[in-house]
Design an enzyme around this catalytic site. Structure first.
Site, short mmCIF file in Angstrom:
data_model
loop_
_atom_site.label_atom_id
_atom_site.label_comp_id
_atom_site.label_asym_id
_atom_site.label_seq_id
_atom_site.Cartn_x
_atom_site.Cartn_y
_atom_site.Cartn_z
N SER B 9 22.46 -12.62 -0.57
CA SER B 9 23.68 -13.10 0.41
C SER B 9 23.67 -14.65 0.94
CB SER B 9 24.07 -12.22 1.28
OG SER B 9 25.00 -12.42 2.26
N HIS B 10 24.76 -14.99 1.29
CA HIS B 10 24.69 -16.37 2.28
C HIS B 10 24.19 -15.91 3.51
CE1 HIS B 10 27.45 -17.76 -1.03
NE2 HIS B 10 27.63 -18.82 -0.51
N SER B 11 24.26 -14.73 3.89
CA SER B 11 23.98 -14.46 5.43
C SER B 11 23.04 -13.43 5.41
CB SER B 11 25.16 -13.92 6.08
OG SER B 11 24.90 -13.09 7.09
N GLY B 45 23.78 -19.83 3.41
CA GLY B 45 23.48 -20.45 2.00
C GLY B 45 22.47 -19.49 1.14
#
Lengths: 210, 141
Positions: B9-11, B45
């Site tokens: 995940s980005h988070s 990211g």
């Protein structure tokens, strides 16, 4: 004749990093129009790290220089340009064989093909490929016509800039910008803008090397 | 050993919460779930090298199913496959399933001892219960 050695490639990477840093805000501004407003900051962070990595672990092996840039970008960029530019440098590294202009052109072409495969994109999708593709074509053509490498890279940089400018009216078909549909038209693609800097950096850094 | 799962995940917070939710549905069960989320500074990211490490960490030889959110998570997951060993790569499936629903489906199936392809298929079917309940066919509306 070896003109494309590790030092030349390092100079290219440093010049690209310098241009990205200098145009960081412009890139981010382009990205705020159609993307998530992080392209300049992300690529600047990645290229700053790449230059630092080359200083920490310098190499006389041209392919190793490109590999270091690839893994650093993959690790530090965070956004889509990380895997895309990372794949570009990774494939270029794996293909680079020899130190003349033809070897560099083949490596850049392999990098371009890698971005096509990774992004599942093609020219006209309003991406970095719209600058990189014409640049690879111009470089191949100029070298085939017997031009010197620095002149050929100059032609490639010009072709990249034209490709970048031509993204303005296009409707984005990839990435966050594609959610905008028709509203993505009227803006230059930030990826095409940074890819143009990559080619311009090569022309500058390798100028006078034959 | 159960099939390994990796959440991309980005988070970091999103990934950890998805794993927490999934573990809540499987109390007391052993799950091999790795997380590769956030950029190197802890911001939003994805990092293909972290994904490659997470794949290697949960791989017990019976395969790994990778679930991801969107955008660069997909590109980074694909790039990670270029960074792992050849034999590991052959055991990895990148799932196009929705992250939360896919993860729950995959985890329940993996915990029951299903093989990799079965786990991947269940992840892909993750939206089915919700779609059936709400009566909304996929891709319409």
């Amino acid at each position: 004749m070896t003109v494309v050695d590790a030092a030349a490639l390092t100079a290219w990477v440093r010049e690209f990093a310098r241009l990205v840093h200098e145009q960081r805000d412009t890139l981010t501004q382009l990205d705020s129009a159609i993307g998530d407003a992080d392209h300049g900051a992300n690529l600047d962070r990645g290229m700053t790290a790449a230059v630092a990595a080359l200083e920490t672990t310098p190499s006389d092996d041209p392919a190793a220089v490109l590999k270091t840039v690839a893994t650093t970008l993959i690790k530090t960029v965070g956004g889509a340009s990380g895997p895309l530019y990372g794949t570009f440098f990774l494939r270029a590294s794996g293909t680079l064989d020899g130190g003349d202009g033809a070897a560099l052109a083949a490596a850049l072409r392999a990098g371009y093909d890698g971005v096509v495969a990774r992004g599942k994109a093609e020219r006209g999708d309003k991406t970095m490929l719209d600058a990189l593709g014409p640049a690879c074509d111009a470089l191949d053509e100029a070298l085939a016509a017997g031009k010197a490498l620095d002149e050929a890279l100059g032609a490639a940089a010009e072709a990249a800039a034209q490709g970048r400018d031509a993204t303005e009216p296009l409707v984005a078909r990839k990435g966050r910008a594609s959610y905008l549909g028709e509203r993505s038209a009227g803006h230059v693609d930030p990826g095409a803008a940074s890819a143009t800097l990559l080619v311009e950096a090569a022309a500058t850094a390798l100028a006078g090397r034959g | 050993m159960p099939v390994g799962l990796v959440v991309v995940s980005h988070s970091r917070a999103l990934a950890d919460a998805a794993v927490e939710l999934t573990r809540g549905m499987l109390p007391g069960r052993e799950l091999a779930v790795g997380v590769a989320a956030g950029d190197v500074d802890g911001g939003l990211g994805t990092d293909a090298t972290a994904i490659a490490d997470a794949i290697a960490a949960v791989d017990s030889g019976d395969g790994v199913v990778v679930l991801m959110d969107l955008g660069s998570a997909v590109l980074s997951a694909e790039t990670a496959l270029e960074l792992v060993d050849d034999d590991v790569r052959e055991r990895v499936v990148l799932s196009p399933a929705p992250l939360v629903e896919g993860l729950v489906g995959a985890a329940v199936t993996a915990a029951a001892g299903a093989d990799r392809d079965r786990v991947a298929a269940e992840a892909l079917r993750g939206l089915a219960p919700k779609q059936a309940h709400l009566g909304e066919p996929a891709g319409e509306g």
